[in-house]
Motif scaffolding. Structure first.
Motif, PDB file in Angstrom:
ATOM      1  N   LEU A  26       6.317   8.874  -8.937  1.00  0.00           N
ATOM      2  CA  LEU A  26       6.436   9.940  -9.933  1.00  0.00           C
ATOM      3  C   LEU A  26       5.555   9.732 -11.170  1.00  0.00           C
ATOM      4  O   LEU A  26       4.869  10.674 -11.596  1.00  0.00           O
ATOM      5  N   PRO A  27       5.548   8.559 -11.810  1.00  0.00           N
ATOM      6  CA  PRO A  27       4.682   8.405 -12.996  1.00  0.00           C
ATOM      7  C   PRO A  27       3.207   8.677 -12.696  1.00  0.00           C
ATOM      8  O   PRO A  27       2.562   9.437 -13.440  1.00  0.00           O
ATOM      9  N   PRO A  28       2.630   8.106 -11.604  1.00  0.00           N
ATOM     10  CA  PRO A  28       1.235   8.470 -11.303  1.00  0.00           C
ATOM     11  C   PRO A  28       1.056   9.953 -11.008  1.00  0.00           C
ATOM     12  O   PRO A  28       0.014  10.532 -11.323  1.00  0.00           O
ATOM     13  N   ALA A  29       2.078  10.579 -10.407  1.00  0.00           N
ATOM     14  CA  ALA A  29       1.976  12.006 -10.095  1.00  0.00           C
ATOM     15  C   ALA A  29       1.899  12.837 -11.361  1.00  0.00           C
ATOM     16  O   ALA A  29       1.114  13.784 -11.459  1.00  0.00           O
ATOM     17  N   VAL A  30       2.728  12.502 -12.351  1.00  0.00           N
ATOM     18  CA  VAL A  30       2.700  13.250 -13.614  1.00  0.00           C
ATOM     19  C   VAL A  30       1.348  13.073 -14.292  1.00  0.00           C
ATOM     20  O   VAL A  30       0.768  14.033 -14.819  1.00  0.00           O
ATOM     21  N   ARG A  31       0.830  11.856 -14.273  1.00  0.00           N
ATOM     22  CA  ARG A  31      -0.508  11.633 -14.849  1.00  0.00           C
ATOM     23  C   ARG A  31      -1.558  12.437 -14.094  1.00  0.00           C
ATOM     24  O   ARG A  31      -2.482  12.994 -14.699  1.00  0.00           O
ATOM     25  N   ALA A  32      -1.414  12.496 -12.770  1.00  0.00           N
ATOM     26  CA  ALA A  32      -2.377  13.256 -11.967  1.00  0.00           C
ATOM     27  C   ALA A  32      -2.330  14.739 -12.308  1.00  0.00           C
ATOM     28  O   ALA A  32      -3.364  15.415 -12.334  1.00  0.00           O
ATOM     29  N   GLY A 190       2.084  17.415  -2.853  1.00  0.00           N
ATOM     30  CA  GLY A 190       1.829  17.311  -1.422  1.00  0.00           C
ATOM     31  C   GLY A 190       1.436  15.892  -1.045  1.00  0.00           C
ATOM     32  O   GLY A 190       1.926  15.325  -0.056  1.00  0.00           O
ATOM     33  N   GLU A 191       0.556  15.286  -1.850  1.00  0.00           N
ATOM     34  CA  GLU A 191       0.155  13.894  -1.599  1.00  0.00           C
ATOM     35  C   GLU A 191       1.316  12.937  -1.828  1.00  0.00           C
ATOM     36  O   GLU A 191       1.492  11.959  -1.091  1.00  0.00           O
ATOM     37  N   LEU A 192       2.130  13.223  -2.844  1.00  0.00           N
ATOM     38  CA  LEU A 192       3.266  12.353  -3.151  1.00  0.00           C
ATOM     39  C   LEU A 192       4.239  12.291  -1.981  1.00  0.00           C
ATOM     40  O   LEU A 192       4.646  11.215  -1.543  1.00  0.00           O
ATOM     41  N   ILE A 193       4.622  13.456  -1.453  1.00  0.00           N
ATOM     42  CA  ILE A 193       5.632  13.450  -0.385  1.00  0.00           C
ATOM     43  C   ILE A 193       5.042  12.947   0.920  1.00  0.00           C
ATOM     44  O   ILE A 193       5.742  12.315   1.728  1.00  0.00           O
ATOM     45  N   GLU A 194       3.753  13.190   1.154  1.00  0.00           N
ATOM     46  CA  GLU A 194       3.128  12.652   2.360  1.00  0.00           C
ATOM     47  C   GLU A 194       3.169  11.131   2.359  1.00  0.00           C
ATOM     48  O   GLU A 194       3.489  10.496   3.371  1.00  0.00           O
ATOM     49  N   GLU A 195       2.870  10.535   1.212  1.00  0.00           N
ATOM     50  CA  GLU A 195       2.896   9.076   1.122  1.00  0.00           C
ATOM     51  C   GLU A 195       4.316   8.541   1.279  1.00  0.00           C
ATOM     52  O   GLU A 195       4.533   7.501   1.914  1.00  0.00           O
ATOM     53  N   ALA A 196       5.300   9.265   0.716  1.00  0.00           N
ATOM     54  CA  ALA A 196       6.694   8.833   0.858  1.00  0.00           C
ATOM     55  C   ALA A 196       7.132   8.887   2.322  1.00  0.00           C
ATOM     56  O   ALA A 196       7.807   7.973   2.819  1.00  0.00           O
ATOM     57  N   TYR A 197       6.759   9.945   3.016  1.00  0.00           N
ATOM     58  CA  TYR A 197       7.088  10.036   4.445  1.00  0.00           C
ATOM     59  C   TYR A 197       6.394   8.923   5.222  1.00  0.00           C
ATOM     60  O   TYR A 197       6.975   8.325   6.140  1.00  0.00           O
ATOM     61  N   HIS A 198       5.136   8.671   4.878  1.00  0.00           N
ATOM     62  CA  HIS A 198       4.383   7.643   5.599  1.00  0.00           C
ATOM     63  C   HIS A 198       5.025   6.268   5.415  1.00  0.00           C
ATOM     64  O   HIS A 198       5.168   5.506   6.382  1.00  0.00           O
ATOM     65  N   GLU A 199       5.415   5.956   4.181  1.00  0.00           N
ATOM     66  CA  GLU A 199       6.049   4.667   3.927  1.00  0.00           C
ATOM     67  C   GLU A 199       7.367   4.542   4.678  1.00  0.00           C
ATOM     68  O   GLU A 199       7.703   3.480   5.206  1.00  0.00           O
ATOM     69  N   THR A 200       8.121   5.637   4.750  1.00  0.00           N
ATOM     70  CA  THR A 200       9.396   5.610   5.466  1.00  0.00           C
ATOM     71  C   THR A 200       9.166   5.454   6.960  1.00  0.00           C
ATOM     72  O   THR A 200       9.877   4.688   7.634  1.00  0.00           O
ATOM     73  N   ASN A 201       8.184   6.167   7.491  1.00  0.00           N
ATOM     74  CA  ASN A 201       7.841   5.990   8.907  1.00  0.00           C
ATOM     75  C   ASN A 201       7.393   4.566   9.199  1.00  0.00           C
ATOM     76  O   ASN A 201       7.746   3.987  10.235  1.00  0.00           O
TER      77      ASN A 201
END
Length: 764
Positions: A26-32, A190-201
């Motif tokens: 979240l913090p990097p996302a807000v900065r982005a 979109g990038e945030l949730i993709e990375e979260a899904y990838h880490e969970t997978n």
């Protein structure tokens, strides 16, 4: 039988991994978002847009920390349960999604807009992370033994989307701010949730949960058998009807969802293709790079001469074993036999390889072709030719590292194009050894004949294959030939009608012609002229008769103040009306439509008799007739003509048993979907839902500048789309590709899954 407690515990832990990944990002996302708005504010735009972007970029700075904190608090407040119950794991309390009470109530405009913006964000996130989400759903399903996630599961994109927008509002930011920043927020989250899904997978793979994903349980069919996408829902559980200021709804079961909004917010299988393919390649390179650090430096590590000779020997052996001269090509080797031969050559090549990079490249290419060759929709008669491409592709992959890095490498594009054309829904309907099979055979043999030319030979044969397809569907394919011919006639007629309309407008621009007559000439008679010219020739007597009828109509509708002029009109009117009816009938207008037009013209002629119409000098009428006689020489170039929606909406005269005009249906397309409609390639297979019928169709033809596109069923019936209507059907999911992803992308995903489960095979 209930799943064991250990499986539920794994599922709960996976959700914790997912939420922790979100919190860290979240913090990097807000900065982005702040950085993205700053860049957007500096882009060139019209003054109003530029001013709005600049203000939004400034307005975001102060509330950004509060927005971030509210999102963190919301995610921290979500349950991390370990209770082993069906609805307890991962379910978000209804209050966190601002769900309404079950009682009926009016929803404000503001609430509706929030729901729409939330759904759009969820759709953007789903498009970006669709395959990671699908894999995760499959793994969670296997752990919890249920068909799908609960509608309010924390893993669903719309739950995250609602938290993001609610926190945005809670931080004092407005919906207008959001709309201005929407492009940036959609990309970022979109990038945030993709990375979260990838880490969970990745975590679930490490726990041994379903390294091999089977997507078939997630293909859901309606009563008619149509493959449906997973819809994106709002916090209410339903999509809100945007066409009304206030709507009455109940709880999550609610009223029936408005079709337009439902279609607008569903997950479209086309919208994710390019980004998804690049993401898959990116993950492959990351995974291989961790095992073989030098893999990214292939360009600086050319293959050894010994290894090149080993590839050449393997290619010769494969050619000899897979397509020996004594074997009838109509009864090719079985898939296991082909795979066995390729496995043997892979083992020999790995023994000949001198570096870890060479061994890794051999393994990846072998995994790609293993997936391609086990694709059941590829006809057996051409599977052997795909198999023979493995060594040429390996040779390119060794010398050109961008084969693994980009989706537009010609070797990849060639395999995808050939695969898309042969992977029809019913391969038994295709005659073995037809022209398409022979062309694929020729292409493979050309590639094999030029082993040292790298990507150039692939690019050359790809260009040749595109030219072949155009000729094939127009002239050699029995199912499409008639439809393409009819579609070309439609395009030619419509183009000529527009050309005539343009020139008639120029001619009558300064002539005082009755408005009803002017509309008739532009909207009806231009098409009559085009139809007659196509059927009889531009210089034929029939075409000249229709031109004279246009001039007579203009003269008859001008002011008639003398008794002689009125008598002349009355005398000439019956043959004129007869000619008008004949022309309209020739153009396909039914009698009812003809009556409507004749009645409107009679009203215009009546105005001429009362002298309300303006008079046209005789010399001006003579000039008009002369220009009409020479009209064809003044027509604009067909290449510059745009066949717009208003023209194609009324093509009922073109309907026949072999051709249907798709002139209605679908959903309002986005600009991106219109652009996608232009990119669809001839030969691809799709599932079309139209007129209560669902059937497989193949894209057989594009017209000038792809303004018209023809899809043909296996029975030879054509469906003709104008560009915007095609985009509408794509947007609504009424036209979906037979394959959710390109052949090489699916093969890369399959290879990635195997390497995720056993990275050591790269170097073994």
């Amino acid at each position: 039988m209930a799943p064991p407690a250990a499986s539920f515990a794994l599922a709960a832990q996976a959700r914790r991994v997912y939420l922790e990944s979100l919190l860290l990002a979240l913090p990097p996302a807000v900065r982005a978002v702040l950085d993205g708005m700053h860049r957007l504010a500096n882009e060139k735009a019209d003054p109003q847009t530029a001013h709005r972007r600049q203000n939004t970029a400034l307005d975001l700075i102060r509330p950004a920390p509060a927005w971030q904190q509210q999102m963190i608090d919301a995610f921290n407040a979500m349950p991390r349960p370990m209770k082993l119950g069906r609805t307890s794991i991962g379910a978000v309390p209804a209050s966190s999604l601002s769900a309404p009470s079950p009682a009926l109530e009016l929803v404000s405009d503001d609430a509706i807009e929030i729901e729409i913006l939330s759904s759009r964000l969820a759709l953007a996130m789903t498009d970006k992370a669709s395959w990671e989400f699908t894999d995760l759903c499959s793994r969670m399903s296997s752990l919890e033994q249920r068909d799908e996630l609960e509608s309010d599961d924390v893993l669903r994109p719309h739950v995250v989307a609602r938290v993001v927008i609610d926190s945005w509002r809670g931080a004092g930011l407005t919906l207008e701010h959001w709309k201005t920043a929407q492009k940036v927020t959609h990309e970022t989250f979109g990038e945030l949730i993709e990375e979260a899904y990838h880490e969970t997978n990745r975590w679930l793979l490490g726990e041994g949960v379903r390294p091999e994903i089977d997507l078939r349980p997630f293909i859901r069919r309606s009563i008619g058998g149509h493959v449906a996408s997973i819809p994106v829902t709002t916090g209410f559980g339903d999509i809100v009807d945007t066409r009304r200021a206030n709507v009455v709804i109940g709880g999550p079961s609610g009223i029936s969802v408005a079709e337009e909004t439902r279609l607008m917010t569903r997950m479209n299988s086309l919208a994710r293709s390019v980004g998804h393919a690049e993401a898959v390649l990116g993950r492959l390179n990351k995974l291989v790079g961790r095992q073989v650090p030098a893999f990214a430096d292939t360009a600086e590590l050319p293959a050894s001469p010994e290894f090149k000779r080993a590839i050449a020997d393997a290619q010769s052996n494969i050619q000899r074993q897979l397509t020996s001269t004594g074997r009838d090509e109509r009864t090719p080797l079985s898939t296991p036999a082909i795979l066995g031969e390729l496995q043997q050559r892979k083992t020999q090549l790995k023994q000949a390889a001198t570096t870890p990079v060479e061994r890794a490249t051999i393994e990846i290419v072998a995994l790609l072709f293993q997936s391609i060759l086990t694709e059941e929709k590829i006809p057996a008669v051409v599977r052997v030719w795909f198999a023979r491409l493995q060594m040429p592709v390996l040779r390119v992959a060794v010398s050109e590292p961008d084969f693994f890095a980009t989706t537009d490498h010609p070797a990849r594009k060639l395999i995808d194009r050939m695969g898309a054309c042969v992977m029809g829904f019913d391969i038994s309907t295709r005659a073995a050894g037809d022209a398409l099979d022979k062309e694929i055979k020729r292409i493979v043999q050309v590639v094999e004949a030029y082993p040292d030319t790298g990507r150039r030979v692939f690019q050359t044969v790809l260009t040749e294959f595109e030219r072949f397809l155009e000729h094939y569907f127009q002239n050699e394919n029995e199912a499409t030939r008639k439809g393409v011919s009819l579609a070309q006639q439609v395009e030619q007629r419509e183009t000529m009608a527009i050309q005539y309309t343009i020139e008639l407008r120029k001619m009558l621009n300064e002539v005082p012609v009755q408005e009803g007559v002017r509309a008739f000439l532009f909207q009806v008679w231009a098409d009559v002229l085009a139809t007659t010219a196509l059927k009889s020739g531009a210089a034929s007597e029939a075409t000249r008769t229709m031109k004279r009828a246009a001039a007579d109509l203009i003269w008859s509708a001008s002011a008639k103040v003398s008794r002689e002029e009125r008598a002349d009109v009355i005398r000439r009117l019956p043959p004129l009306l007869r000619t008008l009816r004949e022309g309209m009938a020739e153009a396909g207008l039914v009698a009812e439509k003809q009556d409507e037009h004749i009645k409107a013209l009679n009203d215009s002629l009546a105005a001429a008799f009362t002298a309300k119409a303006a008079a046209i000098p005789a010399e001006r009428l003579d000039e008009l007739m002369a220009r009409l006689e020479d009209l064809e020489s003044m027509l604009p170039d067909a290449e510059d003509i745009t066949i717009d929606e208003s023209i194609v909406m009324d093509l009922s005269g073109h309907e026949s048993s072999e051709l249907q005009i798709v002139s209605e249906g679908g959903s309002m397309p986005t600009p991106a979907m219109v652009a996608w409609a232009k990119e669809l390639q001839v030969g691809g297979w799709y599932m079309l839902e139209h007129n209560d019928r669902i059937e497989p169709v193949q894209l057989a033809w594009h017209g000038l500048r792809k303004q018209l596109s023809l899809f043909v069923s296996q029975q030879g019936r054509g469906s003709l789309f104008q560009q915007h209507r095609l985009a509408s059907y794509l947007q609504a999911g009424l036209l979906v590709p037979a394959q959710d992803e390109a052949l090489t992308v699916r093969a890369t995903r399959s290879a990635l899954a195997k390497l995720d489960a056993d990275p050591g095979r790269l170097l073994n």
